[in-house]
Enzyme design. Structure first.
Site, PDB file in Angstrom:
ATOM      1  N   ARG A 161       0.836  -1.204   0.000  1.00  0.00           N
ATOM      2  CA  ARG A 161       0.000   0.000   0.000  1.00  0.00           C
ATOM      3  C   ARG A 161       0.873   1.257   0.000  1.00  0.00           C
ATOM      4  NH1 ARG A 161      -4.117  -0.634   4.735  1.00  0.00           N
ATOM      5  NH2 ARG A 161      -5.092   1.190   3.763  1.00  0.00           N
ATOM      6  N   GLN A 195      -9.812   9.226   8.385  1.00  0.00           N
ATOM      7  CA  GLN A 195      -9.570   7.836   8.785  1.00  0.00           C
ATOM      8  C   GLN A 195      -8.529   7.217   7.853  1.00  0.00           C
ATOM      9  OE1 GLN A 195     -13.501   5.677   9.926  1.00  0.00           O
ATOM     10  NE2 GLN A 195     -14.063   7.227   8.409  1.00  0.00           N
ATOM     11  N   HIS A 255      -6.192   7.566  12.210  1.00  0.00           N
ATOM     12  CA  HIS A 255      -5.739   6.166  12.110  1.00  0.00           C
ATOM     13  C   HIS A 255      -4.268   6.074  11.743  1.00  0.00           C
ATOM     14  CE1 HIS A 255     -10.109   4.571  11.419  1.00  0.00           C
ATOM     15  NE2 HIS A 255      -9.852   4.860  12.679  1.00  0.00           N
ATOM     16  N   CYS A 303       8.580   3.280  16.152  1.00  0.00           N
ATOM     17  CA  CYS A 303       9.388   2.259  16.838  1.00  0.00           C
ATOM     18  C   CYS A 303       8.644   1.818  18.095  1.00  0.00           C
ATOM     19  CB  CYS A 303      10.761   2.821  17.219  1.00  0.00           C
ATOM     20  SG  CYS A 303      11.733   1.597  18.167  1.00  0.00           S
ATOM     21  N   SER A 310     -18.133   4.354   5.319  1.00  0.00           N
ATOM     22  CA  SER A 310     -19.292   3.451   5.437  1.00  0.00           C
ATOM     23  C   SER A 310     -19.966   3.570   6.791  1.00  0.00           C
ATOM     24  CB  SER A 310     -18.829   2.006   5.216  1.00  0.00           C
ATOM     25  OG  SER A 310     -17.862   1.655   6.205  1.00  0.00           O
ATOM     26  N   GLU A 322     -23.019   6.021  -1.747  1.00  0.00           N
ATOM     27  CA  GLU A 322     -24.350   5.455  -1.473  1.00  0.00           C
ATOM     28  C   GLU A 322     -24.631   5.600   0.017  1.00  0.00           C
ATOM     29  OE1 GLU A 322     -23.193   1.871  -3.249  1.00  0.00           O
ATOM     30  OE2 GLU A 322     -22.110   1.155  -1.487  1.00  0.00           O
ATOM     31  N   ALA A 329     -17.476  11.325  -4.921  1.00  0.00           N
ATOM     32  CA  ALA A 329     -16.920  12.449  -4.143  1.00  0.00           C
ATOM     33  C   ALA A 329     -16.360  13.541  -5.052  1.00  0.00           C
ATOM     34  CB  ALA A 329     -15.820  11.923  -3.211  1.00  0.00           C
TER      35      ALA A 329
END
Ligand code: APR
Length: 236
Positions: free
Chosen positions: A57, A89, A107, A115, A176, A202, A218
């Site tokens: 990622r 988030q 997050h 570390c 969500s 949605e 968006a």
């Protein structure tokens, strides 16, 4: 009291930039077991698997760009007469690259390493592994992605609740509404008397907690709503 807007974003705001969401069809949690790659237990059991998951990622970050929704929120922060606080988030850096500054990563951040031994944090854009020593304490195997895993406390919660208790307008974008405490923020804002708006592809799981809901991509609905705020069409 001056006007203040609090915005919560989730993976949906980065979807059109090419970053995978978690719970859409084919999303990340349909391809990985979150217990294995996004919990402290998973990291303790198999650090190489977890590093591999985040390395993939993290390497994607250099291939994606902010989209019109990220840029619209940065423009709102620059041009709105009151305070704008953006709580994300997401662990990607797209809000920052779009120019948002008043930003909380609740997050954590994919582009940071933490570390677990000495608590130091480091900008980190390359791959992480158990063989890399911490730049500060030199301990090997202690570096982890500076992201909040399931079962861990999200960051900056005090500052977040303070902002929610004083805002006039709360926007929830691209999430969500299935993960707490973020899914609860709309109720905190409502108690403070804020007008609450969901902007999502949605209806989310907690759409009924919002005064208003606008559905669509968006990159279309966020710039349009920001224009409405900046032209004084939203009572904020
Ligand atoms: N525009 C707007 N919304 C979109 C778009 C889009 N182009 N594409 C998807 N969405 C919406 C989906 O409808 C969904 O409601 O974005 C939401 C993404 O939901 P999730 O995949 O559950 O992501 P998120 O809500 O950010 O997850 C919250 O869960 O896995 C943990 O820590 C992780 O931060 C993440 C948290």
């Amino acid at each position: 009291m001056g006007s203040s807007i609090v915005i919560l974003t989730g993976a949906g705001i980065s979807a059109e930039s090419g970053v995978d969401t978690f719970r859409d069809k084919g999303g990340i949690w349909s391809r990985y077991d979150l217990r294995e790659v996004a919990t402290p237990e998973g990291f303790a059991a198999n650090p190489a698997l977890v590093h591999g998951f985040y390395n993939d990622r993290r390497s994607q970050l250099s291939q994606v760009e902010p989209n019109a929704a990220h840029y619209a929120l940065a423009q709102l922060e620059r041009q709105y007469r009151g305070q704008v606080l953006l709580i994300t988030q997401n662990i990607d850096d797209l809000h920052e690259r779009a120019g948002s500054h008043n930003l909380i990563y609740m997050h954590g951040e994919l582009a940071k390493a933490l570390c677990a031994h000495c608590g130091s944090r480091h900008e980190w854009r390359e791959a992480l592994s158990v063989d890399i020593p911490c730049p500060d304490c030199r301990t090997k195997g202690a570096l982890r992605p500076d992201v909040v895993w399931f079962g861990e406390m999200p960051y900056h919660m005090e500052r977040i609740y303070e902002a929610l208790s004083a805002c006039n307008l709360f926007l929830s974008i691209g999430t969500s509404g299935s993960v707490y405490p973020a899914a609860q923020f709309v109720e905190e804002a409502a108690v403070a008397g804020a007008h609450t708006v969901e902007l999502n592809l949605e209806p989310s799981e907690n759409v009924y907690n919002f005064d208003e809901a606008i559905h669509g991509p968006a990159s279309k609905i966020v710039p349009a709503y920001v224009d409405r705020i900046l032209s004084g069409q939203v009572n904020a």
